[in-house]
Scaffold this active site. Structure first.
Site, PDB file in Angstrom:
ATOM      1  N   LYS A 206       0.835  -1.199   0.000  1.00 19.11           N
ATOM      2  CA  LYS A 206       0.000   0.000   0.000  1.00 19.11           C
ATOM      3  C   LYS A 206       0.876   1.259   0.000  1.00 19.11           C
ATOM      4  CE  LYS A 206      -3.622   2.176   2.757  1.00 19.11           C
ATOM      5  NZ  LYS A 206      -4.591   2.016   3.816  1.00 19.11           N
ATOM      6  N   HIS A 385      -3.286 -33.015  17.775  1.00 14.08           N
ATOM      7  CA  HIS A 385      -2.105 -33.697  18.309  1.00 14.08           C
ATOM      8  C   HIS A 385      -1.071 -32.706  18.826  1.00 14.08           C
ATOM      9  CE1 HIS A 385      -3.462 -37.640  16.934  1.00 14.08           C
ATOM     10  NE2 HIS A 385      -4.049 -36.936  15.972  1.00 14.08           N
TER      11      HIS A 385
HETATM   12  O1  F6P Z   1       1.310  -4.636   9.760  1.00  8.75           O
HETATM   13  C1  F6P Z   1       1.151  -3.255   9.586  1.00  8.75           C
HETATM   14  C2  F6P Z   1       0.781  -2.932   8.199  1.00  8.75           C
HETATM   15  O2  F6P Z   1       0.675  -1.554   8.083  1.00  8.75           O
HETATM   16  C3  F6P Z   1      -0.491  -3.632   7.781  1.00  8.75           C
HETATM   17  O3  F6P Z   1      -1.638  -2.985   8.152  1.00  8.75           O
HETATM   18  C4  F6P Z   1      -0.283  -3.775   6.327  1.00  8.75           C
HETATM   19  O4  F6P Z   1      -1.115  -4.783   5.843  1.00  8.75           O
HETATM   20  C5  F6P Z   1       1.182  -4.137   6.261  1.00  8.75           C
HETATM   21  O5  F6P Z   1       1.773  -3.363   7.273  1.00  8.75           O
HETATM   22  C6  F6P Z   1       1.849  -3.910   4.939  1.00  8.75           C
HETATM   23  O6  F6P Z   1       1.863  -2.557   4.569  1.00  8.75           O
HETATM   24  P1  F6P Z   1       2.091  -2.140   3.073  1.00  8.75           P
HETATM   25  O7  F6P Z   1       1.022  -2.725   2.236  1.00  8.75           O
HETATM   26  O8  F6P Z   1       2.060  -0.643   3.069  1.00  8.75           O
HETATM   27  O9  F6P Z   1       3.440  -2.654   2.642  1.00  8.75           O
END
Ligand code: F6P
Length: 551
Positions: A206, A385
């Protein structure tokens, strides 16, 4: 808003808990042969049996009163209509729009986001068709055979879990591989399975700044360029990106034409419905990917329209609240009896724990009740198990979700049903054993043929008896297919949302994860300097210095 603990329903639940806590589910079943009929729900081919819980009709009534007092219907409306309920990041949480199949507009800041969603969906369709058909070719004109998704957290867990769960629907000539851990072993082992000329990397992030993903992506790029004599033109044929950050994608060297966009109103752990699901679309094909979305959309409609007392996510959420806040059972075991769903516990761990692992409420105050449970689990029968001993006889009571398809996708031998019958008999047996338990008299009758034999082995009776009264939900469905999986995942998403509403927390931020990243950024430079570190506490300093001395 007044604290939820001051609500009438909460106070009544406290009293009701006192009156019910010594009851045994075994008696509930004995007294009411219709208990299953009354305490299960059906949705398409999914059956949710919640009868093996420490609940009565009165409990359910009070739990629904509590939902009403917490204004769930207003919060649900806010969720679906794009209000910025993730107020600490000033964002909406609109994963439901990504699978919206109605023609209704969904507005963010007054702008309908549906056209943009459809545009990216069309881009995903063209791309996945091109890769699957061989029209999309590697730099030397070969078909793609391996898709390596590089991402972490929500940019990994969802696609990895779905591709594994629905392997039976996957393209027979494509192999999906998921690389997430920054431990070099992960990418190294993945690359050992890849041919640079037939491998496609999907860099899924993201932010496109996540340390693990960017480190792994850089290693993959170097590996590819080494093979192609540093010809950067090769990147275009072998790298695509899924991100909200165009600039960073371009700086990494990926053509923005090969970038699949999503938006800040998609939370990482809710992102498999966005372009983060690209690996799923490529591996399973667009029809199956659309079916996954439509299964989730149908569950969204159920969550919106079904009366609260017949609403699957609401009921599961409130039964969870009953255990966490009144019995103080603050854990949940996810137990899928399906090898394909073996990644489901990890997926739901992020979905639940990153969403509801919070102690500051929406009113900026410390919450006064327990919030998110510890979620864990393992596929059955492997878990039996390993840790079921504690579930049966430990001092902690562990609420459990048993999940299973009635038909298997696999037929390993001529006696096709054999494995599946053994599997399902274990599933059913476990839920019954946990509920019924075994009294000391029952043990005695088993151990000793006659009363004269009592005595010598009497000391074993306590060890071999079981309290029972240990709760489980059973979620069964006809088969594990894209549509049903979509509905199943949406059940959990909404369940988690409802619990966040009751606790009055923001289920959509994750500042706790950010804090760890921040400290890692301070530690990393210390590993590269040639002197002893003194910047931190003595434990941290010594761990760093020890690493530097002994590496
Ligand atoms: O684990 C924290 C986080 O911000 C998540 O919410 C997200 O899924 C992950 O890191 C990966 O972030 P990015 O997609 O920005 O690499």
């Amino acid at each position: 808003m007044t604290a939820i603990t001051d609500s009438t329903a909460w106070k009544k639940l406290v009293e009701h808990h006192q009156s019910i806590q010594a009851s045994h589910m075994r008696d509930f079943f004995a007294q009411n042969p219709q208990r299953f009929d009354e305490l299960h729900l059906k949705f398409n081919d999914i059956i949710v049996d919640y009868s093996k819980n420490k609940i009565t009709n009165e409990t359910l009534k009070l739990l629904i009163d509590l939902v009403n007092e917490a204004n769930l219907t207003q919060w649900r409306e806010k969720l679906f209509t794009g209000e910025k309920i993730n107020f600490t990041e000033n964002r909406a949480a609109l994963h439901t729009a990504l699978r919206n199949q109605s023609n209704k507009p969904v507005l963010v800041d007054g702008v309908d986001i549906m056209p943009a969603i459809k545009k990216v969906r069309a881009q995903i369709t063209n791309f996945s068709n091109a890769v699957r058909s061989g029209k999309w070719q590697g730099f030397t004109g070969k078909k793609i055979k391996t898709i390596v998704n590089i991402g972490i957290g929500g940019s990994d867990l969802g696609p990895a879990m779905v591709c594994q769960a629905l392997k039976a629907f996957g393209h027979p000539e494509l192999t999906p591989i998921f690389v997430s851990n920054v431990d070099g072993a992960d990418i190294a082992q993945a690359l050992q399975q890849c041919d640079p000329e037939t491998t496609l990397f999907i860099v899924a992030s993201k932010t496109f700044t996540t340390q693990e993903t960017m480190t792994n992506a850089a290693t993959a790029r170097e590996w590819l360029l080494t093979h192609f004599g540093n010809d950067k033109a090769a990147i275009r044929a072998h790298f695509v990106a899924v991100s909200t950050n165009k600039r960073a994608v371009s700086e990494f060297g990926i053509d923005v034409e090969n970038m699949f966009e999503f938006w800040d109103w998609v939370g990482g752990r809710y992102s498999l419905w966005s372009a983060i699901g690209l690996a799923i679309a490529v591996y399973l094909g667009m029809d199956h990917y659309e079916a996954l979305l439509s299964g989730a959309h149908e569950m969204d409609q159920h969550f919106l329209d079904a009366p609260l007392e017949k609403n699957i996510p609401v009921l599961l959420a409130m039964i969870g609240i009953w255990y966490i806040n009144f019995f103080e059972y603050n854990t949940l075991a996810i137990l899928p009896y399906d090898q394909g769903l073996s990644l489901l516990p990890s997926y739901l761990q992020q979905a639940d724990m990153e969403s509801n692992g919070k102690f500051i409420g929406r009113d900026d105050e410390h919450v006064s009740v327990h919030t998110g449970p510890i979620v864990w689990g393992e596929s059955g029968t492997n878990g039996q198990h390993a840790f079921y001993q504690l579930i049966h006889q430990g001092t902690d009571i562990i609420p459990t979700d048993f999940i299973m398809p009635i038909k298997s996708q696999y037929r390993p031998n001529s006696d096709a049903d054999k494995h599946h019958k053994v599997l399902i008999s274990n599933f059913i047996a476990q839920t019954r054993a946990l509920m019924m338990g075994k009294t000391e008299d029952e043990v005695r009758r088993e151990l000793f043929p006659t009363e004269e034999d009592y005595g010598e082995l009497e000391h074993l009776v306590k060890h071999k008896s079981f309290q029972g009264n240990r709760p489980s939900n059973s979620i069964i469905f006809e088969e594990l297919n894209p549509k049903t999986l979509g509905s199943l995942l949406a059940i959990y998403e909404h369940k988690i949302f409802v619990q966040g509403v009751i606790w009055n927390i923001n289920s959509f931020d994750q500042w706790g994860v950010e804090y760890g990243k921040q400290i890692a950024n301070l530690v990393l430079p210390e590993l590269n300097v040639n002197r002893d570190t003194t910047a931190f506490d003595s434990s941290t300093n010594n761990l760093i210095n020890n690493f530097k001395k002994n590496r």
